[in-house]
Design a protein around this motif. Structure first.
Motif, PDB file in Angstrom:
ATOM      1  N   VAL A 117       0.851  -1.184   0.000  1.00  0.00           N
ATOM      2  CA  VAL A 117       0.000   0.000   0.000  1.00  0.00           C
ATOM      3  C   VAL A 117       0.886   1.233   0.000  1.00  0.00           C
ATOM      4  N   GLY A 118       0.839   1.970  -1.079  1.00  0.00           N
ATOM      5  CA  GLY A 118       1.648   3.183  -1.179  1.00  0.00           C
ATOM      6  C   GLY A 118       2.693   3.045  -2.260  1.00  0.00           C
ATOM      7  N   GLY A 119       2.761   4.027  -3.156  1.00  0.00           N
ATOM      8  CA  GLY A 119       3.652   3.929  -4.308  1.00  0.00           C
ATOM      9  C   GLY A 119       4.814   4.902  -4.266  1.00  0.00           C
ATOM     10  N   GLY A 120       5.268   5.232  -3.078  1.00  0.00           N
ATOM     11  CA  GLY A 120       6.470   6.058  -2.966  1.00  0.00           C
ATOM     12  C   GLY A 120       7.712   5.181  -2.934  1.00  0.00           C
ATOM     13  N   VAL A 134      -7.526   0.862  -0.602  1.00  0.00           N
ATOM     14  CA  VAL A 134      -8.025  -0.330   0.088  1.00  0.00           C
ATOM     15  C   VAL A 134      -9.282   0.099   0.830  1.00  0.00           C
ATOM     16  N   VAL A 135     -10.383  -0.556   0.570  1.00  0.00           N
ATOM     17  CA  VAL A 135     -11.594  -0.162   1.292  1.00  0.00           C
ATOM     18  C   VAL A 135     -11.948  -1.153   2.396  1.00  0.00           C
ATOM     19  N   LYS A 136     -11.418  -2.350   2.312  1.00  0.00           N
ATOM     20  CA  LYS A 136     -11.793  -3.335   3.323  1.00  0.00           C
ATOM     21  C   LYS A 136     -10.737  -4.429   3.396  1.00  0.00           C
ATOM     22  N   THR A 137     -10.396  -4.840   4.613  1.00  0.00           N
ATOM     23  CA  THR A 137      -9.451  -5.938   4.798  1.00  0.00           C
ATOM     24  C   THR A 137     -10.037  -6.932   5.789  1.00  0.00           C
ATOM     25  N   ILE A 190      -9.013  -8.778   0.543  1.00  0.00           N
ATOM     26  CA  ILE A 190      -8.883  -7.326   0.551  1.00  0.00           C
ATOM     27  C   ILE A 190      -9.667  -6.722  -0.605  1.00  0.00           C
ATOM     28  N   THR A 191     -10.504  -5.753  -0.260  1.00  0.00           N
ATOM     29  CA  THR A 191     -11.315  -5.104  -1.275  1.00  0.00           C
ATOM     30  C   THR A 191     -10.668  -3.795  -1.677  1.00  0.00           C
TER      31      THR A 191
END
Lengths: 431, 762, 207
Positions: B146-149, B221-224, B233-234
């Protein structure tokens, strides 16, 4: 990786300090076989010799215990103590490592019962306490030693005392004839985690270490404050046993100095803040002066600095002290300029602690390791996946414990990739 | 293999070495096993851990006459690798460190202690079995980043190179994060003296080209749900939702700059020429350093360090990178324009490690460093500094640009576009502002600095992963807003199994460190997937196959287990029954300790087992005047400390009976009431330090125990017992030297209040 | 405790021009930029108490552009050139050389007309330049009378007993000053050096 058959998937970890232990357990728990080499008689490295960690002031042995539990329960890890890497040839996936083992004179039969120590009269300087006290020539490195096995000091080998030590052991664990030996191992990748040594404070001529009484180093302070230390944790002067209540902590003793270590050792500021806490915990009337250039309490550690700074009995004096001389009653006298007030001080203390820096252990890396170092002796962060050799922990730069663990965990991933048989394409990158 | 359904064939093996045979008669111990407990196989050896001794045990196992081994010898902390037998449960009775080495040889009390050690161990054997691994597949090996840095890109690339499929989620339409804005980066190569090219484009290209990496921009990510190895994971992307199966998650959501609008005291807003580091970076990237106000070239520039950082009214921590960033920018300005004048105004200059050379490089290039605090910035950009080294206030005039080196705020929660900042998420377990909480600080602790209002250290926004866990949707954070991590010994360990944070969301760090951190996090993610798919527990009980089983027929749906689990491993079914997610479980047993009806147990660890062990001890009658005290010791710290007291040959109180527990959190109050009703004179809980600087490996085990203990008073009262009989003390692993006195003092308390009146009723 | 109270007169704004000039023109000044204000130099100075600022603070004043305060400071004159600071400086800054260089600048630019050390240096230089050695009477006379006629006589009389004892001990002689062997050659060398210095300074000014 194309063109290279992986013949051994074993990962060789050189150095059994916190970085090496971390690399070993992380690799093993990911399903890889590991050989861990440690130069001394026990794992744990420098952290085992620390009294507490900053900023929580908790005990390093607490985390070590967990790591030792992980090691004990994992059949994938093979540990060799008193062992160093003598040579390395070959290439990734098919290295031949030559391991040199110095004699411990105590074999695997040892149960750590201690009968050998009872039979020994000679006292030798205790390396665990930086020689500040002595131990029997047959000794357990420390109460949390891993492996839990005694050592017979070379000083008594060949004497009648050694025979008495052997005779005292019911388990046939004493091997006086043990010779240095070398054996070969097939390994696929290497993690180089040889750590650091404290900078030799004697080289800082004007601070009088070794010449002026009651001038000690920060690593010695750790042992002094430790219940397992030479004074059972009482912070007193070794010269006369007097309580050390007026204490000066000298930052950058060697670090940030072209004449000594040109880099900043990162951990010493926090270490001294911790020492201030030790003293204030022990003596309600302690007066601690911290002499500094810049207090480098990076990231979250700033809050630790703020906590100590809020204590009115801890003074922060922005000054790199010039020299230390011997005063009356074995009080060392500190000389220098307070740069914020322009005061030239000559202050007597009970104890002066030099916050010496970290020097990379292996000045000049074994050429066969294919790792290059910078002028300071740290391994340059150029990751060569094709070589399959990776530095971890302080071998790669002056890091604190948490950063060493990060570094070792990252090195572990690279090492695992290097020995995967169905590996992905190699890439060269930067740490 | 000894499983619950198989016939139990226990073998007891006694070692006479290391002083055990001198301390106690092995005959008596053998009698305990063979006569009291009717153990069929009972052997002894004078040197059990020798090849010969081990061979003796192996022969019995191989012959099938023994499928469960009880070893009466040294501490379980040693020789674990020697006493390992295929598919055979091994139980250790500590006769060496905690008997022979800390008791006088040959006395009745020593003999009674040793016999009780054997009784407890044999009882433990009877009440437990080799754990059967949890089977919960299929498991996914895919890793969600999660995260594209820098951190996220590195994590994705490292995972892919290691043979794992990756889903990389970036909420914006571009990869690279803040790093994309850096015209140059800080040096990583010797001689560490000059800004280095920013290689982020290369990393982005590598990620984009990697077939293993499924790249999702404009995605959240809306749901885990689920747990390690089987997260469901949604994701929401372009208005559509997709569900992906994921094995482990790496959270690399990075940081955002501190809001400069809050820095009016440093001149932000007084002039358009007071800018932030990032705004300056944009100018440097464009290659044109001009004033915003009149587009004149900016030649005279001052950097104000710690703009917001190290300030209890703003960010209490040091943002770590700002000194390096300002030095880099100063060098760039000096290089572009030799006639420029550049000042760095600092309080503490922090260039740790080899970065010291970068500082010197800037000095060499003529950058002027001034130590002092900035008193104000005028509309004409005159900066007034209280110059600490000159000892006077000096105005710095004629500046074209003032740069505020703003700090890092962790993205430990997601921002909702245009939404108001939301109140702090809970679970801030460590207070960075608290006074020193060291045990025994001799003087009164220094006063705590004023604590900033909660809003200033809060993490605003939506949960990053929106965990569908009983314990809430957020990843726990620490009080300074950074994602929770065990930040010294095990920096990757979080309180949500299989989810690893890395990069500046965890701690302020620069690009190089973020990349290193991300690489380590990927290793942990891969390891988690591998471990859970083999049914093994994660850190710190790595490899543990046991997991909690809940007997729903007796469950009262009280929810204590699901509420108290430090790792959010237990959810609730729609009917309100607890549901254990074994792959999230860390095997501490806090649920077991929480359950009031003792219906939660592990194959090899249960309330029944513990209470049976407690009752196995022979409590002397009142007229023998030999008190018995139960010590429940944390296996990780107190128990090793007790061992080390023995290694140091300290004399320990002989009336103490010790049972190691996985964590104080696993101690059911039923253990205490059982002990009291069995005639023990007291119970001592020995756990780790709780509170801000907690040392519990399971975060809040000892805190839970204390909380539960507070309620035991009532029980004791109902039994007509004094409340001093049950005490909780915090012991660290380094307290071996204190233990003899701690125990003696406690026994003195028992002596004062008298032996328990309940003896003989048990 | 030894406290030095003196502070430079008056605040002013930071001005980098002076610092840059010093970095480029004063011997050793190129390393001066590396100063991190640790205080090692001032703390190591055996006669630190006899300095108004000490080298460390003087260097900060240079950065702050306090030209007048720097060039009128007694710090640059009272340095005994023991090199303690140079040996210990963690940034290897040639502190002594810089102080010496600043003294030269102060003399050249007329900041040190009443500075006794400057006067003594001139007297010393006069003797060396003309006789190839220091002559006690010549140096002291030159030095004393540089304070004016009355002051010169006063100082001379005050030190007369010492002079007499030195004569008695054979440490000072009467008669004409001795000239060292090769003094003329030395003068020629000095003249050449001065010429080179002048030329270099002229070139430096052009750049």
């Amino acid at each position: 990786m194309p063109g290279q058959a992986v013949e051994s998937q074993v990962i060789l970890v050189v150095g059994g300090g916190i970085a090496g232990i971390t690399a070993a357990v992380e690799a093993a728990e990911t399903g890889y076989d590991v050989v861990l080499l440690e130069k001394t008689a026990s794992l744990g490295g420098r952290v085992a010799q620390l009294n507490r960690y900053f900023p929580k002031l908790c005990h390093p042995t607490c985390g070590l215990e967990i790591n030792f539990q992980r090691l004990r329960g994992n059949a994938r890890i093979k540990v060799f103590t008193m062992a160093t890497l003598a040579g390395l040839s070959g290439a990734r996936g098919r290295y031949k490592a030559s391991v040199a083992v110095s004699p411990r004179h105590v074999n695997a039969n040892c149960t750590a019962c201690g009968d050998c120590a009872k039979a020994s009269q000679t006292q030798v300087p205790n390396p665990f306490n930086y020689g500040m006290d002595k131990v029997s020539a047959a000794y357990l490195p420390h109460p949390m030693a891993y492996p839990m096995r005694y050592v017979v000091a070379p000083q008594v080998i060949g004497t009648p005392e050694a025979d008495a030590i052997r005779a005292a052991c019911k388990y046939g664990a004493i091997d006086l004839d043990e010779q240095p030996k070398t054996f070969e191992l097939a390994v696929g990748a290497v993690i180089w985690a040889v750590g650091w040594q404290p900078y030799d404070a004697g080289k800082i001529q004007s601070y009088g270490y070794g010449r002026v009484a009651n001038v000690i180093t920060n690593v010695e302070m750790e042992r002094l404050a430790s219940p397992g230390g030479p004074t059972q944790g009482r912070i007193v002067r070794l010269s006369d046993g007097r309580e050390a209540k007026r204490v000066a902590l000298i930052q950058c003793a060697g670090s940030r100095d072209y004449n000594h270590l040109a880099y900043c050792s990162r951990i010493c500021c926090l270490g001294s803040l911790k020492h201030a806490a030790y003293l204030r915990e022990q003596y309600a009337d302690a007066q601690v002066d911290i002499y500094y250039i810049d207090i480098r309490a990076h990231d979250k550690l700033e809050s630790f600095y703020r906590k100590i700074k809020a204590d009115p009995q801890v003074r922060f004096i922005k000054s790199k002290p010039a020299s230390i001389s011997a005063g009356e009653n074995s009080d060392p006298i500190l000389h220098g300029e307070d740069t914020l007030t322009r005061e030239l001080y000559d202050r007597p203390y009970d104890l002066i602690v030099l916050a010496t820096g970290m020097e990379p252990s292996a000045h000049g890396v074994t050429p066969a390791l294919k790792l290059s170092t910078d002028d300071y002796g740290f391994v340059v962060p150029e990751i060569d996946e094709e070589a399959g050799i990776f530095a971890a922990g302080v071998a790669a730069g002056p890091l604190d414990v948490s950063m060493s663990v990060q570094s070792a965990t990252a090195a572990t991933l690279r090492a695992i990739r290097a020995v995967r048989t169905n590996g992905a394409a190699a890439h060269k990158g930067q740490a | 293999m000894m499983q619950a359904t198989q016939e139990r064939k226990t073998g007891v093996y006694l070692c006479g070495g290391c002083g055990i045979a001198e301390a106690v008669k092995l005959d008596t111990l053998e009698a305990v096993a063979s006569k009291e407990y009717k153990v069929p196989t009972c052997r002894r050896h004078e040197f059990l851990c020798s090849d010969d001794g081990v061979k003796m045990i192996k022969a019995d196992v191989a012959a099938g006459s023994v499928n469960q081994v009880v070893i009466g010898a040294c501490s379980p902390r040693v020789n674990a690798e020697r006493f390992q037998f295929d598919d055979t449960q091994v139980i250790r009775a500590n006769l060496r460190e905690q008997v022979a080495w800390c008791q006088p040889p040959g006395t009745d009390d020593t003999a009674m202690l040793a016999a009780d050690q054997m009784r407890m161990a044999i009882t433990e054997a009877r009440k437990s079995s080799l754990p059967a691994r949890h089977e919960g597949g299929p498991y996914s090996e895919r890793i969600l980043v999660v995260g594209g840095g820098v951190s996220g890109l590195t994590a994705a690339r490292e995972a892919a190179l290691s043979g794992h499929d990756v889903v990389l989620v970036e909420q914006s339409d571009q990869l690279g994060g803040h790093a994309r804005r850096w015209s140059k980066r800080m040096p990583q190569r010797p001689p560490y003296a000059a800004p280095q090219d920013n290689d982020i484009d290369g990393l982005i290209a590598a990620v984009e080209a990697d077939p293993r990496i499924e790249l999702r921009r404009n995605c959240r990510v809306v749901k885990t749900a689920g747990g390690p190895g089987k997260f469901a994971i949604t994701l929401s992307q372009d208005g559509a939702e997709h569900e992906v199966a994921i094995g482990a998650v790496v959270v690399a959501t990075g940081w955002r700059p501190y809001d400069p609008n809050k820095l009016g005291h440093l001149g932000y807003g007084v002039s358009p020429d007071v800018v932030t580091s990032l705004a300056l970076e944009d100018m440097l990237a464009k290659g044109s350093l001009k004033r915003n106000s009149d587009s004149r070239p900016a030649q005279n520039v001052a950097f104000v360090q710690c703009a917001g950082s190290r300030d209890p009214n703003h960010l209490p921590y040091c943002s770590s990178i700002c000194c390096g960033v300002s030095i880099k920018q100063a060098l760039q300005i000096r290089e572009a324009d030799p006639d420029s004048s550049v000042y760095v105004l600092y309080e503490e200059l922090r260039t740790p490690g080899v970065a010291e050379e970068f500082y010197r490089a800037a000095q060499r290039a003529g950058v002027i460093f001034v130590k002092g605090s900035v008193k104000g910035v005028g509309a004409d950009l005159t900066v007034t500094i209280d110059d600490a080294l000159l000892g006077e206030e000096v105005p710095l005039a004629g500046l074209d640009l003032v740069v505020l080196a703003t700090g890092m705020v962790p993205n430990s929660a997601g921002m909702i576009d245009g939404a108001q900042e939301q109140p702090a998420v809970p679970a801030a377990d460590i207070d960075p502002m608290s006074p020193i909480a060291v045990a025994g600080y001799a003087a009164a602790p220094p006063p705590a600095p004023p604590r900033p209002p909660a809003t200033q250290i809060s993490v605003a926004g939506v949960p990053l992963l929106n965990l569908q866990y009983r314990q809430g949707p957020h990843l726990p954070i620490l009080a300074d807003g950074f994602a929770d991590s065990h930040f010294i010994c095990f920096p990757y360990e979080t309180r949500r199994s299989g989810i690893y944070t890395c990069g500046p969301v965890r701690r302020p760090m620069d690009m190089a460190e973020s990349a290193e951190d991300a690489t380590g996090a990927v290793l942990k993610a891969i390891q988690a997937i591998r471990s859970v798919s083999e049914g093994r527990g994660l850190h710190p009980r790595s490899g543990d196959l046991s997991f909690p089983k809940i007997g729903l027929n007796t469950c009262t749906k009280c929810r204590r287990c699901s509420v108290e689990c430090p790792f959010g491993a237990i959810d609730e079914s729609p009917e309100g029954f607890p549901v254990v997610n074994a792959s999230r479980c860390r095997r501490c047993g806090t649920c077991m300790g929480a359950c009031p009806v003792r219906t939660i147990s592990f194959d090899n660890y249960s309330v029944d087992m513990l209470t049976s062990m407690i009752k196995a001890v022979e409590v002397p009658d009142e007229d023998e005047e030999k008190p018995r005290v139960l010590v429940l010791a944390c296996q990780n710290d107190a128990y090793p400390a007790l061992d080390m007291a023995g290694i140091g040959r300290a004399r320990m109180n002989a009336y103490v009976r010790t049972i190691p527990v996985r964590c104080m959190g696993s101690v059911s109050m039923l253990c205490i009431s059982e002990a009291m009703s069995s005639g023990y004179d007291g119970v001592l809980l020995m756990g780790c330090k709780s509170g801000d600087d907690y040392q519990c490996h399971f975060v809040k085990g000892s805190a839970m125990a204390q909380e539960r203990l507070a309620k035991v008073g009532e029980t004791l009262k109902s039994m007509a017992l004094e409340k001093e009989r049950v005490q909780n003390i915090e012991v660290s692993i380094a307290d071996a030297h204190k233990l003899p006195k701690i125990l003696d003092d406690y026994l003195a308390v028992i002596d004062r209040i008298g032996l328990s009146p309940l003896k003989g009723f048990g | 405790m030894r406290t030095i109270a003196a502070a430079p007169a008056g605040s002013r704004t930071y001005d980098l021009n002076f610092a840059r000039w010093v970095y480029q023109n004063v011997d050793g000044g190129d390393r001066l930029s590396l100063c991190m204000q640790c205080g090692m130099c001032s703390g190591s100075c055996p006669i630190g108490t006899a300095m108004d600022h000490g080298p460390r603070k003087l260097f900060m004043m240079i950065r702050a552009g306090m030209k007048e305060a720097v060039l009128t400071s007694d710090t640059i004159w009272n340095c005994t050139q023991c090199y303690n600071c140079v040996v210990r400086c963690p940034r290897q800054i040639p502190v002594t050389n810089i102080l010496q260089g600043l003294a030269t600048v102060a003399v050249r630019e007329g900041y040190a007309p009443e500075q006794p050390t400057a006067k003594f240096a001139k007297a010393f230089w006069f003797s060396v330049k003309h006789f190839g050695r220091t002559d006690e009477r010549l140096v002291t006379a030159f030095f004393y009378f540089s304070f004016g006629l009355v002051e010169g006589i006063k100082r001379g009389l005050a030190n007369l007993p010492i002079a007499l004892r030195m004569i008695k001990a054979g440490r000072m002689h009467l008669g004409a000053p001795h000239r060292a062997k090769g003094a003329a050659d030395l003068r020629a060398i000095i003249a050449k050096a001065e010429e080179i210095e002048k030329r270099e300074r002229a070139q430096g000014a052009q750049q």
